[in-house]
Design an enzyme around this catalytic site. Sequence first.
Site, mmCIF file in Angstrom:
data_model
loop_
_atom_site.group_PDB
_atom_site.id
_atom_site.type_symbol
_atom_site.label_atom_id
_atom_site.label_comp_id
_atom_site.label_asym_id
_atom_site.label_seq_id
_atom_site.Cartn_x
_atom_site.Cartn_y
_atom_site.Cartn_z
ATOM 1 N N SER A 188 0.821 -1.207 0.000
ATOM 2 C CA SER A 188 0.000 0.000 0.000
ATOM 3 C C SER A 188 0.860 1.264 0.000
ATOM 4 C CB SER A 188 -0.956 -0.036 1.193
ATOM 5 O OG SER A 188 -1.928 0.976 1.115
ATOM 6 N N ASP A 234 -2.277 6.350 -3.368
ATOM 7 C CA ASP A 234 -1.129 5.666 -2.769
ATOM 8 C C ASP A 234 -0.732 4.501 -3.670
ATOM 9 O OD1 ASP A 234 -3.333 4.075 -2.235
ATOM 10 O OD2 ASP A 234 -2.606 3.427 -0.274
ATOM 11 N N ASP A 248 -1.127 1.246 -3.895
ATOM 12 C CA ASP A 248 -2.081 0.273 -4.432
ATOM 13 C C ASP A 248 -3.425 0.902 -4.755
ATOM 14 O OD1 ASP A 248 -2.993 0.627 -1.814
ATOM 15 O OD2 ASP A 248 -3.598 -1.471 -1.600
ATOM 16 N N ASP A 255 -5.846 2.319 -3.081
ATOM 17 C CA ASP A 255 -7.081 2.206 -2.301
ATOM 18 C C ASP A 255 -7.351 3.499 -1.526
ATOM 19 O OD1 ASP A 255 -5.132 1.970 -0.331
ATOM 20 O OD2 ASP A 255 -5.915 0.105 0.519
#
Length: 443
Positions: free
Chosen positions: A102, A239, A241, A243
Site C-alpha cells: 500500500s 497511494d 495500491d 485504495d
Amino acid sequence: MARLFGTDGVRGLANREITAPFALQLGEAAARVLARNVTDHRPKAIVGRDTRQSSGMLSHAVAAGLSSAGVDVEHVREIPTPGIAYLTSARDYDLGVMISASHNAMPDNGIKFISGDGFKLDDTIEDEIEAVLGQEWDRPIGAGVGYMRENAIVSDQVYIDHLIRCGADLSGLRIILDCANGAASNVAPAALQELGADVSVINASPDGKNINRNAGSTHPEQLQAMVVASEADFGFAFDGDADRCLAVNAHGQIVDGDHIMGLLAVSLKAQGLLTGNTLVGTVMSNLGLTLAMREADINFVATKVGDRYVLEEMLAHGYILGGEQSGHVINLHHATTGDGTLTAILVASEMARRGGTLADAVSFITRLPQTLINVPNVDKARTSDVMDEVAVAEKELGDTGRVLLRASGTEPLVRVMVEAPTQEQADSVAQRLADVVEQRLAL
C-alpha cells in the site's frame, strides 16, 4: 505469539520477512482452507500486484502455492487493490490475492486476501490459514494441480469499465492526477479521460523502485504545486495500491478523507441514498467532521482505526458510506473496499453536478487544529506504559480537544494525535507525548 495477519493482510520487509518461500506456503495454506469451503467446483483465484520491484517475485510465488494445492489461478499483474476486489466478485472467483504494501516504502511488501464476495477475509478465516501454514499434507498430482495463466489486459479494461459506469460527464474539468508511480498509473488516467476530463498526470512511470517515493498521497507536495501552476480545477493523489485518495483544491490546499467523506455524505443525503442517515469514520477523524455532520443532521459513528473496522460497522448496520482521514473511502453503492480512483471519480462527478470550487464545496467542515506524529522503532505493544502522560494531556485540554495514542497495525511505530483549540497547543502537546513514547518504549 503475535498474530500473523494485521489490519491489512500480512506485511513486512520483502525478502526478509515476506519471502518467496513464505508467499508460496501462504498461498498453499490459503488454498487448503479455501478447499474446505468450496466443495461443489474446482476453486479459482485471481492474483494481482502493485508496481514495487519485489511484487512480481511474490505474486508468482503465492500463485504457485495456490496452484500447487489445486486452485486454478489467473495472474493479472499490476492493478489496484480495489480492482482485484471488484474482479474477484464480478468474475466469480473464489479468492482474490493482492501483493502490495500500500502506502509503505518500496522495500516493504505484503499479501492481502479477498473473499469471493469482494470483501477482505474474516479474522476467523485468516486464523485458519495461519493454523495450517507450513503443515505437511498430501499434495495433488496430475490433473489435480491447478493451472496458472496471465490475463492482464482484459482484467484492466473490465475494471476501468466499472469505474466509468460510476461517474458522470466530466467534460470541462481540468484535473491533475498523482499516481504515486503505483498501481493506478494506467487505470486512473484512463478512467477519468474516458469520462471527459482534461487530465494531466504526474508520477505515473513506475520502475519498480519509485513507488510512493516523494509522490502520491503520502507526499502530495508536487501535486499541490502542479495544480496551482496549471490552474487546474483540482487534483487527486493516490497511494501505491490506489485504495486511498486525497484531493487538492485549486489553491493547492489538501482536501483530506474527512472532507471527502463529508462532501459525499451530504450529496448522498440530498439524493436520499445515505442509508441510516449515517457516516462511519474512525477515532482519527477530526472533531470538525463530527460537528459538521451534526449541523447537516447526519449521524457520525467512529470506529477503531482501520478500514476493516469501518467496513464491519457499515455491514453490521447497513450503512453505505465510511472511511478514514487518510483517504480510504468506502462507498458500498459501487465497491466493497476503499477505491482511490472511484473516490476521485465520485468527487469530480459531484463537482461537475454542483459547479463552483472544491474549496467552497467542503468549506462547511472546519477542522480543529490537529497534529499527528509517528514515532518509529518503538515497542508498540507497551503503549499502556505511557498512559499516565496521556491522562495529563487530556486534563490539560479538557473539553476543547482530545488525545489519541495508537499502535500502527502495519508498521513498528506508535501514532500520537492531538487536537486542540490552537495549532501551537496541538503541536506542543503532541511533541511532548511523542518524546515520552520515544523514551519509554525504545526498542
